[in-house]
Design a protein around this motif. Sequence first.
Motif, PDB file in Angstrom:
ATOM      1  N   GLY A   1      60.055  59.302  18.849  1.00 21.53           N
ATOM      2  CA  GLY A   1      59.064  59.433  17.790  1.00 21.53           C
ATOM      3  C   GLY A   1      57.963  60.435  18.044  1.00 21.53           C
ATOM      4  N   LYS A   2      58.178  61.387  18.944  1.00 24.98           N
ATOM      5  CA  LYS A   2      57.140  62.379  19.260  1.00 24.98           C
ATOM      6  C   LYS A   2      56.841  63.282  18.066  1.00 24.98           C
ATOM      7  CE  LYS A   2      59.398  64.179  22.599  1.00 24.98           C
ATOM      8  NZ  LYS A   2      60.579  63.367  22.302  1.00 24.98           N
ATOM      9  N   THR A   3      57.887  63.881  17.493  1.00 22.56           N
ATOM     10  CA  THR A   3      57.687  64.800  16.372  1.00 22.56           C
ATOM     11  C   THR A   3      57.149  64.064  15.154  1.00 22.56           C
ATOM     12  OG1 THR A   3      59.460  66.247  17.187  1.00 22.56           O
ATOM     13  CG2 THR A   3      58.814  66.504  14.893  1.00 22.56           C
ATOM     14  N   HIS A   4      57.596  62.836  14.949  1.00 24.63           N
ATOM     15  CA  HIS A   4      57.051  62.029  13.854  1.00 24.63           C
ATOM     16  C   HIS A   4      55.563  61.786  14.075  1.00 24.63           C
ATOM     17  CE1 HIS A   4      56.676  58.958  10.773  1.00 24.63           C
ATOM     18  NE2 HIS A   4      56.163  58.144  11.678  1.00 24.63           N
ATOM     19  N   THR A   5      55.177  61.510  15.304  1.00 22.90           N
ATOM     20  CA  THR A   5      53.771  61.261  15.614  1.00 22.90           C
ATOM     21  C   THR A   5      52.940  62.528  15.469  1.00 22.90           C
ATOM     22  OG1 THR A   5      54.308  59.450  17.129  1.00 22.90           O
ATOM     23  CG2 THR A   5      52.171  60.511  17.414  1.00 22.90           C
TER      24      THR A   5
ATOM     25  N   VAL B   1      50.533  69.632  21.272  1.00 25.21           N
ATOM     26  CA  VAL B   1      51.793  69.887  21.974  1.00 25.21           C
ATOM     27  C   VAL B   1      52.802  68.783  21.664  1.00 25.21           C
ATOM     28  CG1 VAL B   1      52.869  70.328  24.207  1.00 25.21           C
ATOM     29  CG2 VAL B   1      50.460  70.962  23.830  1.00 25.21           C
ATOM     30  N   ASP B   2      53.948  69.198  21.137  1.00 23.17           N
ATOM     31  CA  ASP B   2      55.074  68.285  20.910  1.00 23.17           C
ATOM     32  C   ASP B   2      56.151  68.642  21.928  1.00 23.17           C
ATOM     33  OD1 ASP B   2      57.007  66.575  19.952  1.00 23.17           O
ATOM     34  OD2 ASP B   2      57.522  67.799  18.209  1.00 23.17           O
TER      35      ASP B   2
ATOM     36  N   MET C   1      49.874  61.272  24.653  1.00 19.57           N
ATOM     37  CA  MET C   1      50.434  60.234  23.791  1.00 19.57           C
ATOM     38  C   MET C   1      51.858  59.927  24.246  1.00 19.57           C
ATOM     39  SD  MET C   1      50.005  58.226  21.115  1.00 19.57           S
ATOM     40  CE  MET C   1      48.630  58.910  20.177  1.00 19.57           C
ATOM     41  N   LEU C   2      52.054  58.768  24.861  1.00 19.81           N
ATOM     42  CA  LEU C   2      53.390  58.359  25.281  1.00 19.81           C
ATOM     43  C   LEU C   2      54.109  57.731  24.092  1.00 19.81           C
ATOM     44  CD1 LEU C   2      52.575  56.561  28.662  1.00 19.81           C
ATOM     45  CD2 LEU C   2      53.300  58.934  28.348  1.00 19.81           C
TER      46      LEU C   2
END
Length: 425
Positions: free
Chosen positions: A130-134, A309-310, A378-379
């Motif tokens: 969910g990194k890009t979503h976040t 940063v993603d 952000m983990l």
Amino acid sequence: MERSLVDERERCNAERQRRKEIHNTLVELRGNIRVHCRVRPVLPFDRVQSSSESSSASLEEVITAISDDTVMVTCVKSGTLGQHKMFEFERVHGPDDSQNVVFEEVKPLLTSLLDGYNVCIMAYGQTGSGKTHTMVGSQPQRSLQGIIPKAAAELFRLISEKPAESHTVEVSVMEVHNNEVFDLLVPDDGGLRRDVVTTSSGTSQVTSLTYKPVCNAAEVMQIIGSVLKLRAQCPTRIHANSSRSHLIVTLTISSKSPNAAALAHACHSFDEPGASAASSSSASPCHSPCPSPSPSVSQAQFRTKLQLVDLAGSECVGMSGVSGAALWEVSCINRSLSALADVLGALAEQRPHVPYRNSKLTHLLQDVIGGDAKLLLMLCVSPTQRFLTESLHSLALGTRARQVQKDLPRQKSATLKKKNQTGAD
């Protein structure tokens, strides 16, 4: 009893808020990296398994947000009772927390930008966590927008509340793919390769990086949306649109005194034909290229950066099922993330040598990771047993990052004033 229970809950919430404020103040004084954790919900692709026999076990939720600052991991082994591991961070978001809730915890950092501090928000986690979503979210629906569009909107809102000063904003977009840095704002398919160098002051810098002036959040997202399609992607067993590169979006804010703003506005109509801004690929009404004859008047009060940063996701080759060129991409991603872990480990243990140059990613982010910027990590973790190993790696890295004592954040305006005084002497 009900009234007493309500009063007790209110006192508990007030005490928890007070504890959080004290802790954040302590983090600020120590210069530590802030670490937030987001546990995503179970998604449809989690149910895609190679074997239906192991489906029920792999879908079991073993990672839970038990409070606003604690994650519990249940390590289940066949024939044994589960062992619980606890991880504490500055903030923990459960599956039910919306994009707005996540951003509300990030938003206070943005105020520091106009106070003269550099800020970086970095998303870390495995593929599909969910990194890009976040970070990016879904653009058409405002409620589903991620940190990047919300941060851009908040930045320009803060700027609009400061009429006494003139602020200019420029955006740059890079990706680190196969351990090479690419400038995505260059009108060329896939961007143009750039080099990362260390300046005489010991900071990292990307050579010939393209900056575009922007006047509002809509322009920022229009630029980012046009280059996101250039970002390297590849379908895997885990995710149909898996990102194969690290994306770095930088918003650079320059603040000038009212006199300088008036002077720039006055000379805007007398620009020479063909003149253009040195740091931009095109002129813009919100960024005057006219040079001032008086450097003392037009001297910027500060120049700060917001880096968003993603990171590409770490993954197990056997689970992702990639081959050929994609296999090399996985190798480069994992090596760069391992280099990031090595850097954090060296900083946490205060070793004399920090291996920033082992990867283009860590070299590029050297000023953020070990410098004086305010950094929030952000983990993003998946809740199921299937991804337990990768999730534990992410949580362990976050724990290590919390132990890093960075240089205290410094106001860039104070730095400029000091340089001006030295020059005058």
